[in-house]
Enzyme design. Structure first.
Site, mmCIF file in Angstrom:
data_model
loop_
_atom_site.group_PDB
_atom_site.id
_atom_site.type_symbol
_atom_site.label_atom_id
_atom_site.label_comp_id
_atom_site.label_asym_id
_atom_site.label_seq_id
_atom_site.Cartn_x
_atom_site.Cartn_y
_atom_site.Cartn_z
ATOM 1 N N THR A 90 8.212 -33.254 16.681
ATOM 2 C CA THR A 90 8.198 -33.772 18.060
ATOM 3 C C THR A 90 9.514 -34.488 18.300
ATOM 4 O OG1 THR A 90 5.811 -34.115 17.945
ATOM 5 C CG2 THR A 90 6.976 -35.296 19.680
ATOM 6 N N THR B 42 5.765 -38.632 14.771
ATOM 7 C CA THR B 42 5.841 -37.171 14.644
ATOM 8 C C THR B 42 5.212 -36.781 13.304
ATOM 9 O OG1 THR B 42 7.342 -35.259 14.489
ATOM 10 C CG2 THR B 42 8.274 -37.398 13.896
HETATM 11 N N1 ASP Z 1 2.655 -34.566 16.247
HETATM 12 C C1 ASP Z 1 2.761 -33.196 16.672
HETATM 13 C C2 ASP Z 1 1.373 -32.624 16.847
HETATM 14 O O1 ASP Z 1 0.522 -32.866 15.999
HETATM 15 C C3 ASP Z 1 3.550 -32.321 15.759
HETATM 16 C C4 ASP Z 1 4.725 -32.976 15.059
HETATM 17 O O2 ASP Z 1 5.290 -33.942 15.551
HETATM 18 O O3 ASP Z 1 5.114 -32.517 13.975
HETATM 19 O O4 ASP Z 1 1.132 -31.926 17.778
#
Ligand code: ASP
Length: 297
Positions: A142, A193
């Site tokens: 993210t 993230t």
């Molecule tokens: N947090 C995000 C999700 O679970 C993905 C990420 O940041 O890696 O959608």
């Protein structure tokens, strides 16, 4: 105190390097956060955000985004949207209402269309090929940006395409206030993230801000939030990364990963690529060797 900005992942570095110029041209904090996020959303090379993001199990790209203004505590968010060019702009526009701040799926798309936000077919050929071959390497991230302007106003924005091969309709932490992001100008801001389900279980962005409320600086608050949560869940989550910025302008970052790159603006408004090293529990500045060996976004 100078202008402060922190963002997740190496993919934010290029646009963060242009912030110095944007500041000369008097961009607002919101415009700067949006510009950094939009640059990542628009870049098809990044497979976890916006255009070029990897699709769900039905081959459809579904996007999530959130934005919070730390002065008013107003927030806006969208989730599960298809074919919207810049989800962050739709999310940040939703901070204006007293209600209808978080819209999802077809309703969010309807709103975006009514308000004239640009649409785009978000599945690239490269993402479609990965989907067909189920290439799972480094398949989620993210872009998160937290900032503090010269008046002490703070804000945070986040955008993602979520997990590759997710179930249609699956929503992670990113658009969820308190999980993927939180910001209060009187205290500080935080964003996350990694695997959204693990982040949501700990409401980790709110947890960091609460530690800052108790007086911890941004770095200590990130560590406390992550390590106390990991202990609570028996160290099971393997992919959580956090950033924070406190009201005094201190940066913080923490991660379960061996290497978690993030970007800060230094006192001369120059972007610097930093790395939180999970095994050593410390932050280093990325050097050329590190940059050449790093495979991810
Ligand atoms: N947090 C995000 C999700 O679970 C993905 C990420 O940041 O890696 O959608």
């Amino acid at each position: 105190m100078g202008y402060k900005l922190i963002s997740t992942w190496k993919m934010s570095y290029r646009k963060m390097s242009e912030v110095k110029e944007m500041l000369k041209r008097k961009y607002s904090l919101q415009e700067i956060i949006e510009a950094v996020i939009m640059a990542v959303e628009d870049n098809p090379d990044f497979q976890s955000v916006g255009y070029g993001g990897l699709p769900n199990s039905e081959g459809i790209v579904e996007l999530d985004a959130g934005y919070m203004d730390g002065d008013s505590l107003a927030f806006g968010a969208i989730s599960g949207v298809r074919n919207i060019k810049n989800p962050i702009l739709v999310a940040s526009s939703l901070i204006k209402g007293k209600t209808n701040n978080y819209l999802t799926a077809r309703g969010a798309e309807k709103y975006a269309k009514e308000k004239g936000f640009k649409s785009r077919r978000m599945l690239t050929e490269k993402a479609r090929e990965k989907y067909q071959n189920r290439v799972k390497e480094n398949s989620h991230d993210t872009i998160c940006v937290i900032g503090r302007d010269l008046n002490g106003s703070m804000a945070v924005g986040v955008s993602t395409s979520g997990l590759f091969m997710k179930h249609p309709g699956r929503v992670g932490d990113s658009p969820i206030i308190g999980s993927g992001y939180y910001c209060d100008s009187q205290i500080g801001g935080a964003a996350a993230t990694g695997i959204g389900e693990d982040i949501m279980r700990g409401c980790l962005s709110a947890a960091i801000v609460n530690y800052m409320r108790q007086g911890l600086n941004a770095q200590k608050a990130c560590q406390e939030a992550l390590f106390s949560y990991l202990k609570r869940v028996n160290n099971e989550p393997k992919a959580i990364s956090l950033i924070a910025l406190d009201k005094d302008g201190n940066y913080g970052a923490c991660s379960t990963l061996p290497d978690f790159p993030f970007v800060i603006l230094d006192e001369n408004n120059q972007a610097r690529l930093m790395v939180y090293r999970g095994q050593e529990k410390r932050i280093i500045e990325a050097d050329e060797n590190w940059i050449n060996s790093y495979q991810g976004d």
